[in-house]
Design an enzyme around this catalytic site. Structure first.
Site, PDB file in Angstrom:
ATOM      1  CG  ASP A 289      -2.225   0.807   0.928  1.00 52.11           C
ATOM      2  OD1 ASP A 289      -3.253   0.191   0.613  1.00 52.11           O
ATOM      3  OD2 ASP A 289      -2.180   2.064   0.981  1.00 52.11           O
TER       4      ASP A 289
ATOM      5  CG  ASP B  69       3.009   5.890  -5.890  1.00 49.67           C
ATOM      6  OD1 ASP B  69       2.473   5.243  -6.819  1.00 49.67           O
ATOM      7  OD2 ASP B  69       2.760   7.089  -5.672  1.00 49.67           O
TER       8      ASP B  69
ATOM      9  CG  ASN C 211      -6.761  -4.065  -5.289  1.00 47.48           C
ATOM     10  OD1 ASN C 211      -7.935  -4.216  -5.629  1.00 47.48           O
ATOM     11  ND2 ASN C 211      -6.426  -3.308  -4.238  1.00 47.48           N
TER      12      ASN C 211
ATOM     13  CE1 TYR D 278     -10.810   3.456 -11.541  1.00 43.92           C
ATOM     14  CE2 TYR D 278     -13.015   3.391 -12.498  1.00 43.92           C
ATOM     15  CZ  TYR D 278     -12.044   2.829 -11.697  1.00 43.92           C
ATOM     16  OH  TYR D 278     -12.296   1.637 -11.033  1.00 43.92           O
TER      17      TYR D 278
ATOM     18  CE  LYS E  47      -9.532   0.220 -12.313  1.00 46.45           C
ATOM     19  NZ  LYS E  47      -8.395  -0.349 -11.551  1.00 46.45           N
TER      20      LYS E  47
HETATM   21  N1  LIG Z   1     -14.812  -0.007  -5.110  1.00 46.28           N
HETATM   22  C1  LIG Z   1     -15.416  -0.083  -6.276  1.00 46.28           C
HETATM   23  O1  LIG Z   1     -16.615   0.195  -6.407  1.00 46.28           O
HETATM   24  C2  LIG Z   1     -14.684  -0.536  -7.498  1.00 46.28           C
HETATM   25  C3  LIG Z   1     -15.383  -0.816  -8.673  1.00 46.28           C
HETATM   26  C4  LIG Z   1     -14.680  -1.219  -9.794  1.00 46.28           C
HETATM   27  C5  LIG Z   1     -13.302  -1.365  -9.740  1.00 46.28           C
HETATM   28  N2  LIG Z   1     -12.637  -1.070  -8.579  1.00 46.28           N
HETATM   29  C6  LIG Z   1     -11.182  -1.247  -8.562  1.00 46.28           C
HETATM   30  O2  LIG Z   1     -10.835  -2.110  -7.501  1.00 46.28           O
HETATM   31  C7  LIG Z   1      -9.568  -1.759  -6.981  1.00 46.28           C
HETATM   32  C8  LIG Z   1      -9.645  -1.574  -5.481  1.00 46.28           C
HETATM   33  O3  LIG Z   1     -10.621  -0.602  -5.200  1.00 46.28           O
HETATM   34  P1  LIG Z   1     -11.021  -0.194  -3.725  1.00 46.28           P
HETATM   35  O4  LIG Z   1     -12.361   0.414  -3.822  1.00 46.28           O
HETATM   36  O5  LIG Z   1     -10.768  -1.328  -2.795  1.00 46.28           O
HETATM   37  O6  LIG Z   1      -9.964   0.969  -3.467  1.00 46.28           O
HETATM   38  P2  LIG Z   1      -9.660   1.783  -2.129  1.00 46.28           P
HETATM   39  O7  LIG Z   1      -9.411   3.167  -2.561  1.00 46.28           O
HETATM   40  O8  LIG Z   1     -10.655   1.508  -1.072  1.00 46.28           O
HETATM   41  O9  LIG Z   1      -8.285   1.114  -1.652  1.00 46.28           O
HETATM   42  C9  LIG Z   1      -7.175   1.177  -2.473  1.00 46.28           C
HETATM   43  C10 LIG Z   1      -5.918   1.077  -1.639  1.00 46.28           C
HETATM   44  O10 LIG Z   1      -4.829   1.269  -2.560  1.00 46.28           O
HETATM   45  C11 LIG Z   1      -3.907   2.187  -2.011  1.00 46.28           C
HETATM   46  N3  LIG Z   1      -3.262   2.884  -3.125  1.00 46.28           N
HETATM   47  C12 LIG Z   1      -3.780   3.900  -3.862  1.00 46.28           C
HETATM   48  N4  LIG Z   1      -2.897   4.310  -4.771  1.00 46.28           N
HETATM   49  C13 LIG Z   1      -1.811   3.538  -4.632  1.00 46.28           C
HETATM   50  C14 LIG Z   1      -0.561   3.497  -5.273  1.00 46.28           C
HETATM   51  N5  LIG Z   1      -0.267   4.388  -6.245  1.00 46.28           N
HETATM   52  N6  LIG Z   1       0.352   2.577  -4.874  1.00 46.28           N
HETATM   53  C15 LIG Z   1       0.068   1.725  -3.869  1.00 46.28           C
HETATM   54  N7  LIG Z   1      -1.110   1.718  -3.208  1.00 46.28           N
HETATM   55  C16 LIG Z   1      -2.038   2.616  -3.580  1.00 46.28           C
HETATM   56  C17 LIG Z   1      -4.714   3.115  -1.125  1.00 46.28           C
HETATM   57  O11 LIG Z   1      -3.908   3.694  -0.101  1.00 46.28           O
HETATM   58  C18 LIG Z   1      -5.781   2.166  -0.574  1.00 46.28           C
HETATM   59  O12 LIG Z   1      -5.416   1.607   0.657  1.00 46.28           O
HETATM   60  C19 LIG Z   1      -9.136  -0.500  -7.736  1.00 46.28           C
HETATM   61  O13 LIG Z   1      -8.291  -0.862  -8.813  1.00 46.28           O
HETATM   62  C20 LIG Z   1     -10.436   0.055  -8.260  1.00 46.28           C
HETATM   63  O14 LIG Z   1     -10.258   0.852  -9.393  1.00 46.28           O
HETATM   64  C21 LIG Z   1     -13.286  -0.672  -7.462  1.00 46.28           C
END
Ligand SMILES: NC(=O)c1ccc[n+]([C@@H]2O[C@H](COP(=O)([O-])OP(=O)(O)OC[C@H]3O[C@@H](n4cnc5c(N)ncnc54)[C@H](O)[C@@H]3O)[C@@H](O)[C@H]2O)c1
Length: 245
Positions: free
Chosen positions: A37, A63, A86, A157, A161
């Site tokens: 993270d 990062d 992720n 975004y 993706k």
């Molecule tokens: N939540 C949704 O509704 C949803 C829907 C479709 C796709 N997604 C995809 O699922 C994945 C996870 O989503 P989520 O909702 O759990 O996200 P979130 O924002 O709740 O958690 C993401 C985590 O990644 C960390 N992070 C962010 N940028 C980073 C980087 N550059 N390097 C390392 N860590 C980093 C953040 O600190 C956070 O802890 C993402 O790729 C998101 O695009 C989510």
């Protein structure tokens, strides 16, 4: 079946929510889990939870857009058998909806960097040892925003993706004979949506509920397994029946 004992899995953005669900599922199957993270506190909390459940887990804070930091982590903790890309959404920034026509080019970089460049860098960093060892699993968490588009003001975004979806397809073709699979999981509406909108959104999902981190973890656990060797280059919709065309 579906045993990951002895495999090392790197899950990016695993400090909360969906990534944490993936880390739990891979750990439950016996993988050694590297919890990445941006935020140390988040990664450490998930590592502590995994360890309390008997999983071998390590925090690795970097990062995903910082190539030197990725290389350092992979050198320290690799070789990586399973990479789950992720980390996404807006990266370190909160994504704010804005119609594309109203954006500035500068607004595009953040979401594209984390959702495409971050995936490119992580794949490029782990692939050499996967090729050398004749085995690897790469899974990228994508979105219906990438497969179908989204009309809510999140074009950069969506493009980010879409870029990583294409990357998975091409890696699958280039590395099919190296024992490496590369797939995307395109998520639908997840249970992290704002509480005020959850009920209305739930009604649009044929399965009658929103998706959870456990749903994503289960699919990743399968895609990471030896048994999923013949699934590659695919974009799998995980969405409760939404987005069928
Ligand atoms: N939540 C949704 O509704 C949803 C829907 C479709 C796709 N997604 C995809 O699922 C994945 C996870 O989503 P989520 O909702 O759990 O996200 P979130 O924002 O709740 O958690 C993401 C985590 O990644 C960390 N992070 C962010 N940028 C980073 C980087 N550059 N390097 C390392 N860590 C980093 C953040 O600190 C956070 O802890 C993402 O790729 C998101 O695009 C989510």
């Amino acid at each position: 079946m579906f045993n990951l004992t002895g495999r090392t899995a790197l899950v990016t953005g695993a400090g909360q929510n969906i990534g944490a669900g993936i880390a739990r599922a891979l750990g439950a199957m016996g993988a050694n889990v590297l919890v990445n993270d941006l935020r140390t506190d988040r990664a450490d909390e998930i590592v502590e939870e995994l360890r309390s459940n008997g999983v071998t887990a390590l925090s690795t804070v970097f990062d995903v857009t910082d190539r030197l930091a990725i290389d350092r982590a992979v050198a320290a903790h690799g070789p990586i058998d399973v990479l789950v890309n992720n980390a996404g959404n807006g990266g370190a920034e909160t994504m704010l909806p804005k119609r594309f026509v109203d954006t500035n080019p500068a607004d595009w970089r953040g979401p594209m960097q984390v959702n495409t460049d971050g995936v490119l860098h992580c794949c490029h960093a782990v692939l050499p040892t996967m090729v050398e060892r004749g085995h690897g699993r790469i899974i990228t968490i994508s979105s219906a925003a990438g497969t179908h588009g989204v009309g809510l003001g999140f074009v950069p975004y969506s493009v980010g993706k879409g870029g990583s979806l294409s990357l998975m397809r091409s890696l699958a073709l280039e590395h099919g004979r190296d024992g490496i699979t590369a797939n995307s999981v395109a998520l639908g509406i997840m249970d992290s949506v704002r509480i005020e909108t959850a009920r209305a959104l739930t009604q649009t999902v044929p399965a009658g509920r929103l998706g959870s981190p456990d749903d994503v973890g289960s699919l990743c656990a399968y895609l990471a397994s030896d048994e999923a060797a013949w699934i590659t280059g695919q974009t799998i919709g995980l969405n409760g029946g939404s987005f069928t065309s």
